[in-house]
Every structure is written in structure tokens, then in C-alpha cells.
Design a protein around this motif. Sequence first.
Motif, PDB file in Angstrom:
ATOM      1  N   THR A  10      17.093 -86.530  55.603  1.00 38.71           N
ATOM      2  CA  THR A  10      15.773 -85.942  55.854  1.00 38.71           C
ATOM      3  C   THR A  10      15.850 -84.895  56.943  1.00 38.71           C
ATOM      4  OG1 THR A  10      15.282 -87.727  57.379  1.00 38.71           O
ATOM      5  CG2 THR A  10      14.504 -87.993  55.140  1.00 38.71           C
ATOM      6  N   ALA A  11      16.601 -85.205  57.996  1.00 39.21           N
ATOM      7  CA  ALA A  11      16.682 -84.253  59.097  1.00 39.21           C
ATOM      8  C   ALA A  11      17.321 -82.947  58.636  1.00 39.21           C
ATOM      9  CB  ALA A  11      17.467 -84.860  60.251  1.00 39.21           C
ATOM     10  N   LEU A  12      18.390 -83.089  57.840  1.00 34.79           N
ATOM     11  CA  LEU A  12      19.065 -81.874  57.372  1.00 34.79           C
ATOM     12  C   LEU A  12      18.192 -81.082  56.393  1.00 34.79           C
ATOM     13  CD1 LEU A  12      22.742 -83.111  56.912  1.00 34.79           C
ATOM     14  CD2 LEU A  12      21.927 -81.411  58.538  1.00 34.79           C
ATOM     15  N   MET A  13      17.497 -81.821  55.492  1.00 32.71           N
ATOM     16  CA  MET A  13      16.709 -81.152  54.463  1.00 32.71           C
ATOM     17  C   MET A  13      15.554 -80.350  55.056  1.00 32.71           C
ATOM     18  SD  MET A  13      16.600 -83.740  51.269  1.00 32.71           S
ATOM     19  CE  MET A  13      15.295 -82.872  50.409  1.00 32.71           C
ATOM     20  N   SER A  14      15.040 -80.823  56.229  1.00 27.84           N
ATOM     21  CA  SER A  14      13.933 -80.103  56.835  1.00 27.84           C
ATOM     22  C   SER A  14      14.293 -78.660  57.146  1.00 27.84           C
ATOM     23  CB  SER A  14      13.511 -80.788  58.130  1.00 27.84           C
ATOM     24  OG  SER A  14      13.243 -82.142  57.872  1.00 27.84           O
ATOM     25  N   PHE A  15      15.595 -78.442  57.403  1.00 30.15           N
ATOM     26  CA  PHE A  15      16.009 -77.098  57.756  1.00 30.15           C
ATOM     27  C   PHE A  15      15.991 -76.137  56.564  1.00 30.15           C
ATOM     28  CE2 PHE A  15      17.484 -79.113  61.578  1.00 30.15           C
ATOM     29  CZ  PHE A  15      17.272 -78.138  62.536  1.00 30.15           C
ATOM     30  N   ALA A  16      15.779 -76.690  55.362  1.00 38.23           N
ATOM     31  CA  ALA A  16      15.785 -75.836  54.163  1.00 38.23           C
ATOM     32  C   ALA A  16      14.728 -74.741  54.251  1.00 38.23           C
ATOM     33  CB  ALA A  16      15.567 -76.706  52.927  1.00 38.23           C
ATOM     34  N   VAL A  17      13.602 -75.075  54.888  1.00 36.86           N
ATOM     35  CA  VAL A  17      12.517 -74.090  54.904  1.00 36.86           C
ATOM     36  C   VAL A  17      12.523 -73.264  56.181  1.00 36.86           C
ATOM     37  CG1 VAL A  17      11.033 -75.430  53.385  1.00 36.86           C
ATOM     38  CG2 VAL A  17      10.947 -75.820  55.849  1.00 36.86           C
ATOM     39  N   VAL A  42       4.713 -73.960  51.133  1.00 42.54           N
ATOM     40  CA  VAL A  42       4.129 -75.123  51.826  1.00 42.54           C
ATOM     41  C   VAL A  42       5.160 -75.665  52.814  1.00 42.54           C
ATOM     42  CG1 VAL A  42       2.462 -75.810  50.080  1.00 42.54           C
ATOM     43  CG2 VAL A  42       4.844 -76.566  49.901  1.00 42.54           C
ATOM     44  N   GLY A  43       5.837 -74.777  53.468  1.00 42.40           N
ATOM     45  CA  GLY A  43       6.943 -75.134  54.357  1.00 42.40           C
ATOM     46  C   GLY A  43       6.598 -76.211  55.373  1.00 42.40           C
ATOM     47  N   ILE A  44       5.473 -76.043  56.071  1.00 41.35           N
ATOM     48  CA  ILE A  44       5.126 -77.008  57.119  1.00 41.35           C
ATOM     49  C   ILE A  44       4.888 -78.381  56.529  1.00 41.35           C
ATOM     50  CG2 ILE A  44       3.293 -77.615  58.745  1.00 41.35           C
ATOM     51  CD1 ILE A  44       3.191 -74.802  59.600  1.00 41.35           C
ATOM     52  N   LEU A  45       4.180 -78.407  55.394  1.00 37.92           N
ATOM     53  CA  LEU A  45       3.912 -79.697  54.747  1.00 37.92           C
ATOM     54  C   LEU A  45       5.217 -80.378  54.382  1.00 37.92           C
ATOM     55  CD1 LEU A  45       0.826 -78.883  52.542  1.00 37.92           C
ATOM     56  CD2 LEU A  45       0.933 -79.943  54.788  1.00 37.92           C
ATOM     57  N   PHE A  46       6.186 -79.540  53.880  1.00 43.92           N
ATOM     58  CA  PHE A  46       7.485 -80.070  53.499  1.00 43.92           C
ATOM     59  C   PHE A  46       8.173 -80.736  54.707  1.00 43.92           C
ATOM     60  CE2 PHE A  46      12.100 -79.412  52.965  1.00 43.92           C
ATOM     61  CZ  PHE A  46      12.302 -80.075  51.769  1.00 43.92           C
ATOM     62  N   ILE A 102      16.363 -83.474  67.161  1.00 42.34           N
ATOM     63  CA  ILE A 102      16.020 -82.691  68.358  1.00 42.34           C
ATOM     64  C   ILE A 102      16.077 -81.200  68.042  1.00 42.34           C
ATOM     65  CG2 ILE A 102      16.805 -82.074  70.667  1.00 42.34           C
ATOM     66  CD1 ILE A 102      17.890 -84.983  70.851  1.00 42.34           C
ATOM     67  N   THR A 103      17.162 -80.819  67.355  1.00 36.90           N
ATOM     68  CA  THR A 103      17.318 -79.415  66.988  1.00 36.90           C
ATOM     69  C   THR A 103      16.158 -78.956  66.111  1.00 36.90           C
ATOM     70  OG1 THR A 103      19.651 -79.989  66.906  1.00 36.90           O
ATOM     71  CG2 THR A 103      19.062 -77.778  66.178  1.00 36.90           C
ATOM     72  N   LEU A 104      15.766 -79.841  65.173  1.00 39.60           N
ATOM     73  CA  LEU A 104      14.679 -79.489  64.256  1.00 39.60           C
ATOM     74  C   LEU A 104      13.386 -79.251  65.026  1.00 39.60           C
ATOM     75  CD1 LEU A 104      13.564 -79.274  61.356  1.00 39.60           C
ATOM     76  CD2 LEU A 104      13.070 -81.706  61.475  1.00 39.60           C
ATOM     77  N   ILE A 105      13.027 -80.184  65.906  1.00 38.87           N
ATOM     78  CA  ILE A 105      11.786 -80.029  66.658  1.00 38.87           C
ATOM     79  C   ILE A 105      11.839 -78.764  67.517  1.00 38.87           C
ATOM     80  CG2 ILE A 105      10.281 -81.086  68.402  1.00 38.87           C
ATOM     81  CD1 ILE A 105      10.191 -82.551  65.763  1.00 38.87           C
ATOM     82  N   SER A 106      13.025 -78.534  68.141  1.00 43.40           N
ATOM     83  CA  SER A 106      13.161 -77.335  68.971  1.00 43.40           C
ATOM     84  C   SER A 106      13.005 -76.070  68.130  1.00 43.40           C
ATOM     85  CB  SER A 106      14.526 -77.331  69.651  1.00 43.40           C
ATOM     86  OG  SER A 106      14.718 -78.509  70.368  1.00 43.40           O
ATOM     87  N   ALA A 107      13.659 -76.065  66.949  1.00 46.23           N
ATOM     88  CA  ALA A 107      13.575 -74.899  66.086  1.00 46.23           C
ATOM     89  C   ALA A 107      12.145 -74.681  65.610  1.00 46.23           C
ATOM     90  CB  ALA A 107      14.517 -75.077  64.902  1.00 46.23           C
TER      91      ALA A 107
END
Lengths: 909, 171, 320
Positions: C89-96, C110-114, C241-246
Motif C-alpha cells: 500500500t505504501a509503495l502503491m500510493s506513490f503511483a499518483v 482522483v489521485g487524493i482519494l486513491f 514517512i516519505t509518502l506523508i512528506s511528499a
Amino acid sequence: MPTIFIDGKPVEIQGNENLLEALIELGLNVPYFCWHPALGSAGACRQCAVTQYKDEQDTRGRIVMSCMTPAVEGLRISVDDAASKEFRASIIEWMMTYHPHDCPVCDEGGECHLQDMTVMTGHSYRRYRFDKRTHRNQDLGPLVNHEMNRCIECYRCVRFYKDFAGGTDLDVFSSHNHVYFGRHEDGTLESEFSGNLVEVCPTGVFTDKTLKKHFTRRWDYTTAPSVCTHCSLGCNITPGERYGELRRIRNRYNRDVNGYFLCDRGRYGYEFVNEPRRPKRPMRRVPEAAGNQFREVTREEAMGALGALVRDGGPVIGIGSPRASVEANFALRLLVGAENFYLGLSKDENALMAATLEAVLEGPARQPSLGEIPKHDAVFILGEDLTNVAPLAALHVRQTVRNKPRARARALGIPDWNVLPVSRVIDTERGPVHIATPYGGKLDDIAASTFRATPDAIAQLGFAVAHAIATDAPDPGPLPEETRALAARIAADLLEAERPLVVAGPSCDSVEVIRAAANVAWALCRRGRTTAGLFYTAHEANSVGLEMMGGGHLEDAAAAVLEGRARAVIVLENDLYRRADARLVDAMIEKAGTLVVIDHLMTPTGIRADIVLPAATFAEGAGTLVNNVGSAQRFIEVLRPAGEITESWRWLRRINTAAGRSTVTQWVDLDSFLRELVGELPVFARIVNVAPPASFRVGGRKIPRQSHRYSGRTAMNANIAVSEGAVAQDLDSPLAFTMEGFPRMTPAKLMASFWTPGWNSAQSITRFQEEVNGPLEGGDPGIRLIEPAAGDGRPYYAPAPVASAATGTLLAIERLHIFGSEELSARAPGIATLAPTPYVLLHPEDAAAVGLAEGEMAEVLLTDQLPVRLPVVCAPAIARGVLALPRGLSGLPFVSLPASGTVRKAPVA
Amino acid sequence: MLSNLRTIWLVFKHAFAKRVTVQYPEEKPALAPRWRGRIVLTLDPDGQERCVACNLCAVACPVSCIALQATEDETGRRYPEFFRINFSRCIFCGYCEEACPTYAIQLTPDFEMSEYKRQNLVYEKEDLLVNGQGKYPGYNFYRVAGLAIGGKGKGEAENEAPPVDVRSLVP
Amino acid sequence: MAIDFETLRPLLIIVGVLGCLVLTASLNIWIERRLLALWQDRYGPNRVGPFGLGHVVADVIKISFKEDWIPPFADKAVFVLAPAIIMTTALMSFAVMPFAPGISVVDLNVGILFVLALSSIGVYSVALAGWSSNSKYSLLGGLRASAQMLAYEVFMGLSLMGVVAMAGSFNLRDIVLAQQGMWFVVPQFLGFVVFFIAGVAETHRIPFDLPEAESELGAGFHSEYSGMKFGAFFVGEYIGITLISALTATLFFGGWQGPLLPPVVWFVIKTFSFISIFVLLRASLPRLRYDQLMTFGWKIMLPLSLANLLVTGAVILMRQ
């Protein structure tokens, strides 16, 4: 039960005791030095001061010495008030003004009563700034070390040595702060009880010299309850182990046996356990080599050979031993079968033991336990030189002479614990002790009469005494006038006493003496003296237990071998050359196909063996010994021995298993083995209760062998391997080889080391007694297996007719020595140096008659025996017509005694 | 809330503070003389072993890592026959030094004693003895103790009167 | 068949993004240690390799060789699945995630929803790990995580609605482009604060690390994990952490936009700044009590985010 008030609170006490004893029994910490539970009060050290108040209104009070104050009803005292506390602290400070600064190199350190008392009173700083008085030390022989600087002048040593043990060569010299306790010159202490000075001395003036060579502090010992194996009395001991070596023996209090003291043989005879040349693995003779060469073999090889021998080697006979445990003898009996089991006692000794058991079991007189002897007030000793045969019995008999003056003192209102008045009059007024022996002994100095005669004449005196007590006892026939008079006097003394005691034993090699003693005791019983005691000694630690088991004697065994009824002989912890003529033993060994010896040490018999199995000593295994009065006592493994050394009964079980007998595989531990023994021999039924079974636990824990301060656990074997190995497991007792557990909750039967907070010295024993000088809390160890018959139908023994000796011949009898006559202790270096060299003891007139003088070489010619050459020792205290040969000394061949023969000057070779 | 922010700010400011870490192998830390490191056995001022094998260090040791055996020379001077410390167990608490009545056992400011094999952490007397008096120069137990040893008879120690002549009648 | 650059481009991006992310996660370990040390007046790991970077490699080697032990009492299948979920899940979030103009895996409207949906799925990982370990500490940790994430998920979404309303799109690229004039952190400051706090809670970092509160629960939901499975949780946390920061950089600080430097560099700088703030929080704040955490979430953050949305909506309506 009187009530006293301590700090205003009423407390019930036992009564008939002094205040110090009462306070100790209450568990209070009152410091003291000169008081000792066995030696009583002296009031010398001023340490046990407490404050006594006149009445409830009295607030100042006065300082009294609690050991000299009778604990009487309504006494008001305070122990913790400022005045007496300060007084006690100042006394210690005084004592410490001259005490040297050497606790770190003092052997007493860590179990020092002075250290305990100093801590208890709170003294910690030496304010005295002047020079310390010093003393030169003396060489007191191989057993006791002397360091006079440490002395605090409590006088306990001389009170024990002179007043209690009857020693003459230790005394107090000089005055004021020059007071010196020692001998008049350097030299070995003469008393056989000198080793007790180590425990009696509250500080390090007298310490254990054998321990000095391998010194260990008290907290570093691995200990287990054990029993002394060096004579028949079975004194309770605490052996201490460190680094796989037996380091020392300490007394283990048992009111019924040894009390507070041990003899020097028991205390210092332990060193044979550490003999470096002991067999440590099974050994087989190297057949092709000349001489006696052995090679060490694996357990499997030895068991394979022995299994085959027992399975299909034809009949095998077993020879047991009076110094082996009941278990070991029984295991041998199981292996070879009851019909092939021989006791290992000579024919004569077997007859003596049988007579002893018969007299004890069939007659009305009870055997008092060793600890009960001091309560008797008249003693008649027949044929026994107690000091050398059963040393502690001699020490206890010595106390009996106090009972008469003590009774007089009591009438004057002087209590028993106040020992000084009795000590003052003891030289002129003492209780009767009558001694009838062939030769003199150390107890003669307290004897009311001594009678020197041949064993037969001693027996006749005994019968005459019995006849004088009760006329229905048989009369021995015509006797010299003086003997009659003496018999009458002895009879009168015994009848007058409240608790008369008759002591006899096997030393005279005379069944008649044993029977005469029985007649005297029975006559007393039948005259209404039901407290009369009959105390028999025996030669070895388990002589009585072995005799109870039953079996043939050594000559029977030899006959069986020589007649070809046995092809192999298993000898258990026995040196046959000490018990039978060398010619007979040689013939037997040559005829037997295979000789197997199971023993601790290499003995002359062991050297001739084909297979030698290393047996555990008392310190290395568990077992039960039956002492001279039939009391069974357990000794428990103290140290796990090196190599393949294990209990003899385990070796015999292994042989049984190797021979394919499945029934024995069940007894894996002592408890299961004892069940087997009781099933086979019901006479030992109570032996299972001697000690708690191996499954016994205190709070779910085993009982620790090590103190809670045991040091060096993670370093002692680190030179071999830094990883600590698994702890050895003991299947035979509830004791663990660790320091984990609840030592203070150990039952008395398993208690080996007595310690409570603040009490590190031997004095801590008072904290474990029900009352001062009472039994241990929970009862003393030891269970009596034999008791006199209930009814009293047993007729008196009839005296045997006395064969008159041919003129010109002497009767040779044996003489025992505390040092040297016992086989195992004689191998201890300390004891060996004190053992006399072989000699022949003659009356000076007998010697002169054949032209011999003291120190000359004599040749002793005895009927049917090889001549023996020995130097002559002359002593007037030996009966005419008797010559005495020491028993069992090294360098002296076995001589079958008693025998008649002649002595002549040895022809110059 | 504000205090939280202040906390964060104060911590952030530490980014510019001096670092306290000592870069050990390159940079040696200064050790106090009473640092509790490698244990040594010292000699007395006469150059003889101070240890009298009294066993107090061994019994004080909470991990029981000291084992020794006392012995005596022919003059009665007591010394350890062997003295072993298992440093793989030692916790350097210093109780042995505190217990020692002769200043023989001392802890030193040296901790660099790592080994690849635990067995090498078992030190025998030869490994422990140092040629010196350590922290307490000048002390010699046998000079104050009442025991006679070679070269020092009865009454020759400090604060000792000459031996008493028991046969003298002088008060 | 000729392979031209344009067909390979998405594939290259995917591989590149995955590689960079895993690298970042492991680098994060080093960054965190060095930064913590910095704020505690220490050096941190500095022995292996330049600046101690080799410690990361050493750690990876070490963790790969550790015994991968599954407790016999655990539910084996779920136990294995749980760490995989958090990684995925963490990795997939970076898709958008728009890293720079033209560099993103998909341009989803619908990037944010994703992203929100995937972070909701991520909760399962923690909850399942806690449950399948079949030990009390793990279960307590898992339960705490579920409750905490449920609570903070709500206003995390709400706090973003202001941004969405202002940009008029759920598409992250559009949101970045909408901040050309002004970063949304200025009008949406409240939204930024709420989002960042919720983000810290979502990644269960200090001061919201109750699911793995070591002083109470051992290691919380991953008490029973060892070896690479533990490593997966560990890496999952750092990717989180990286995801939230990004996301913070993208939604509130103009994403890749910035002067002079290339867009990707701006994106990386902004992201790493927020990662540093994560570490700073860890260096300075103590852990909350559980009831404080819940009170704070429901009673303060939720009303705040609702108010923010209300005000934003009102302002937008007023401007129209």
C-alpha cells in the motif's frame, strides 16, 4: 517455668539455668567469651554484662554478668540499655588493644567468635595508641597451630584441656597482660582431644594445622552431614570440600553422640581421602609384567570382565568389611548370595561381636548412647583402654566423675552451670570410675581403682562384681583375697550410684570379659537399677551393622577357597592382611582364580588383586553406618570424586547388571536400594528413616551444600574451560551441589553447617538447639536399630573355667593406639607422624627376667606364628605375665592374638 | 501546545551545539585514576606480593569470578598459590578492591581488554601481577600485622612491644 | 520490434520510482540516526563507509541473515501476509505522485482519494499483524493502531478538502499547478497543520507511536516479527514517512515548483525537509497517553478540520 522481665516485658524461660543461657535460648544476641555450653560459666571475660533491676521502681539498676546470674522467677533485666551496652563495648575495646592486625592471614577469620562479638557490640576503631603486647608462639605438633598474639584471655582453652579433657601439658603462665597459654616448652600436645582447642578457642590462637596447608575460609566449603569412620562410636562430623579436595573435618553437634567435641583421629584422619596415589579408575593386573603392575581400564572393560566372572566363573565368594557401609556389604551379599557372603571379620573378632550383640539383645540392660555417658555417676570399665579404642567415650567417662561433687554442690545451692566449685574439689573428691585393664591408660588418673590383670582375670573380677551385686549371679570360684575385696568395693560403688555404667569391648579379645560385663549390668538391673547402662565398644565404624547382617567369618572364607568351593573372591573395602595371618591370606589368594578388590586406597590386599575398583570414601558417597550402640547414621556425599571413583554398592550393582541380572537394575539410587535391603533383612527396617529421602524438598528446593557466601563459582574451573559445566547431580540425598535453597530451614538430620546472621563461629550451634545443651531443633540424627529384649528371662552367663598359664610363658595381647591402629586414618600424614613405631610392651620385671631392658631388641615367639622382632618398651602399668603388641601399626605384620609365647633377646644377626 | 513548540525549537537548536562524543579509537578519553577497569595485583614497597590470600575479594565478588588458594612459604608468609579472575564474568564493580585489607587488588584505568576467545579472558596470577604499588604507595601489610614472617619476628612490627618473657617475674 | 523511448518511458519511471523509494527508505534509517544524534549532541553512525553510510548496507545484510522465525502459535498465513500489505500500500500510493512535470506513473484524476484509500487499507496490515501474532502485546498494539488510524483517517481526509476545493481537482498534478501563484500552505495553514499531525499519526511515529509503545507493549504489533518480515514493517514505516512528506510538499508547498533548480530537485528538497521534521518530532516529544491521543483527535483536530473546511468553502463561495 519461671518468668523474668526483659525491659519490663514478661518472658517465660526454662528454669534451672543461668541468665545468659536463658537469653540465648530466647534468641537474643548477648555477647560472651568464657561461657561455653559444655564448659559452663567462669565469669572471666566480663562480656555478657546486662543490667539487673531491683524491682519495678528501680530505674538505675546495676550491671551483672549474665552468665553468673541465676535466671530466677521475677528477675528484672535489660539487655539493650545504654549502660550495659557501653560496658560491653568497652570490654571488647579492651580486648582489642593488643589483638594483632592479622585477620586476613588468620585461619579463624570468617568463623571467629571474637569477630562476631566485636561486630555485635559495635566496636570498630582502636583508640589505644600505645604498643601492642606480643608473644612468641610454640610448636604444638602436627595438628594444632599456635598464635598467641591473638589471645583474649578467656581461659576456655585450659578449662577444656585441663578440666574437661584431663590434659596436663597445656596451662596458663605468667600474670596480668603477660598471661600466656601454652606448654612449658615446645612439643606436641599430648591430649587426644587437642584438636577441639580449634573450635573452643573463640579466636585464632589455636587453629587447625593440617588445614593450613590447604586453607579455605568457612564460607567456601561444600559440606554435607557425615559420620566419622575412624572408630565405632560414629561421631557426627561436617567434612568440608574445596577444589575437589577434602579440606577439613569439623564437629557436627549431636547430643546423643559426640556433643561438641571430636577426638584428634576423627578430626585429622581425613587426609587419606586426598592421597594422590589413590586408585581413580578401575585397574587390571598386567599379567605378563613382573611384580605388581596395574593398568587403568575403562569402566566398560572392567564391568565386562567382572560380569562374565560372576555369570559363568563358577561360585564367587564375597568378603565384606566392618568399615564399609551397610549398603556396600548388602550389595556384596546380593551379588554373591547370602551363602557365599563372609563378614570379613576374623574368627575371634566375629565371636566377640556376636557375644556383644547377644548380650545387648537378650539381656535387660540398655546401651546408653555415647552422649548419655556423662549422666552416669559410677563407671566400671572392663578390659578397655577407652582413650585409644573409643576416644570420645573416654572424654565422656571423664565427665562422670563430676557428678558426685556436683551433687554435693547442688545440696549447697550451687547450680550445675557454675563449674568452678566442682573444679576446685575434683582432685580430692570425684565419682567412682573403676578400671580393670591389662595395661594402663590415660583414664587411670581419675580412676578410683585400677586392676591390672590378664583378660581372664579381668573377666573373673567382673563375674565376682556381678556376684557381689546380686548373689544369684554365678560366682567365678576361688579368687585372691584382694580381688574379692576390690569386687565388693566396685559392687558397692555401683549399687550406691543413681546411674551406674559398665563399659567393655573387644580389645581384650575375650568373650568372657564381654559376658562378665553383661552379668554386672544385668545384676544391677535386677537389683532395681534400671538406669544401669551397658556400653560396648567395637573395633570399626560398622562392626555392629555388619554383625547384624550375619555371615561366615574370614577363616570360613579361606576354607571355602582352599577347599575349591570358590573360584573368585571379591573383597570389599578390606585389607585381609590386617585380619588374618599372612600365610593364610597368601594361600587363599593363590588358590582363588581371580581376586577383585574394591577399596579406597591401595592396600596390601589390593596390590595382589587382579582387578581393583576405586571405592568412594565417606566423603565421596552416601551410605549408612551402625555404631557401637546400634544407632544407624547416614553419611552423605560431600564431594564428587575424580575419575571413576564411586560408592562400593554402585560398583557391585554394576557388576550385577553386567552379569545380566535384571532385578538389580531397579535400584538406581540409595532410596530404592534401601527398600531392597529392608525387604531382605527386616532387622534394618528403620534404616530408611535415618535421613529424609532424596525426593525431600524445602520450599520446593533441594538443600544447598554450599553456603550463601560461597565464592569463586565462575572462576574456580575457568582455567580448564571458561564455560561453567553442568552442576553434579546427587541421586542419593536431597542435597544439591549449589548454594541455592533455604539453609536455615534444613531439618537437623541434613544440617551440616550451622550459621545464623551474626553468628559465624562454632558457637552458632546454640541457635540450633532446642535449649542449651539440648537436642537439635527437630531431633538429633540417628536411629537406634537394636534395643534390649522386652522380657527379662535371660539367665546370667556362667563363667568359663580358667586354664592356668604354663609357667615361663607370657600372654600376648594387642594394644590399640588412637594414632596408627586404625587403618585409614593412619594414612593421613598428620596422624601418621604421631603414630608410634612398633614395639613390645612388657612389665619391667618380666623384661628383666629374660634379660631385656627398655629400648633393646626383643624377639617375640608365639605359638604357631612367625617370630617378630621388636624394641622393648617397659611400663609398670601392665599386668605381670602379659606382653602387649600394638595393633595395626604400619611395619608390624599381623599377629593373631591373644596367644601365649615367650620373649627373648633378639640374637644379633 | 506552545511548550511543545518550544521543546521542538530547543531541540532543533542543538544542531548547532558542540558534540560530546569522544571519537574513541582515534581520540583517547581521559580516565580518572579511580576508573574501575582491568584488575591488577600490586607489590608492596619491598617488591613482594601484597596479596595475603585472605579470600575477602572472592567472597565480596557478586559474580563469584575470583578464585584463589592460599599457601605459605617456609617462613609463614601467606600468599596465593593461584589467583584467577574470570574477566568474562567480571562486572568491574570494584567490591574486591574495597574488600582488600592489604591494597593488593586494585582496579586500573584500562578497559582495552577485549578478546576474540572467552578463554583468553581468564587471567591467572602471572597476568594480574604488576610491578608496582598502584594507587596506594608505601603500605605493607606485614609491617603492621602481628604475624611473624621471614625478616620480621614477633614484636618487630609497627606499634609492637618486644615479645613478653613469660618466665620473667617482673610485673 | 523496435523499442522506442516513449513506450519504455512508463516502465522506466515505475522501475526508477520503486528503486528510488526503497533506496530512500533505507537512507531514511541513516538520516534518522544521524539527525537524532545531531540533536542529541552526538555523531551517530559514522564508522562504516563515508559518513557512516555503509551502516545502511550493513543493516540490510544483517537483517537478511537473521532467522526469519514464525511463532508456532501464530496464524501463519495472515502472519506472512501482514507485512506485505503495508509495503504494497505504501509503495502503491506513490503511483499518483507527480515528482516533476511529466514524471509520474499515472496521472489519476482522483489521485487524493486513491492515496487516502490505500492508507486505509494499510491499517489492515497493522491490525492483522497484531491479531495473527496471537500474543497479548501484539494484539493490544494492533487494536491501538486500528482505533488510532480510524480516528485520524477521518480528519486527514477532511483537512485535504480545503486544498481540493481551492484547486478544484482531486488530481495531484492539477493541485501542484494550482499553486503557481501561492502555495496552499498560506490560505490552508490550518489544513496543513491538521494534515501533518494526522500524517504523523498515520505512520504511527512519535509522539503517536502507541501501537508499538516499547515501554508498555514490547514492540506492539510487531513483537513477534523477526528477520525480513520485521524489515518489511520497518521499511514500510519509512516509506510511509516519505509518502506523508511528499504529499505535504505536493499539496501545501507547491510540489516540484521552484526557481532555478530542476523540478525533481525541488521536490526532493521539500520532501526531505518534512522527513527531517518527522525526526525532529521524535527527538523532542514524548509519547502521548492513549486517552490523550483519542481526545486530541476527536475533540480538537476533527472540529478544527471541519471549521477549516467551512471557512474555506465560505471564502470560495464569497469570491464567486
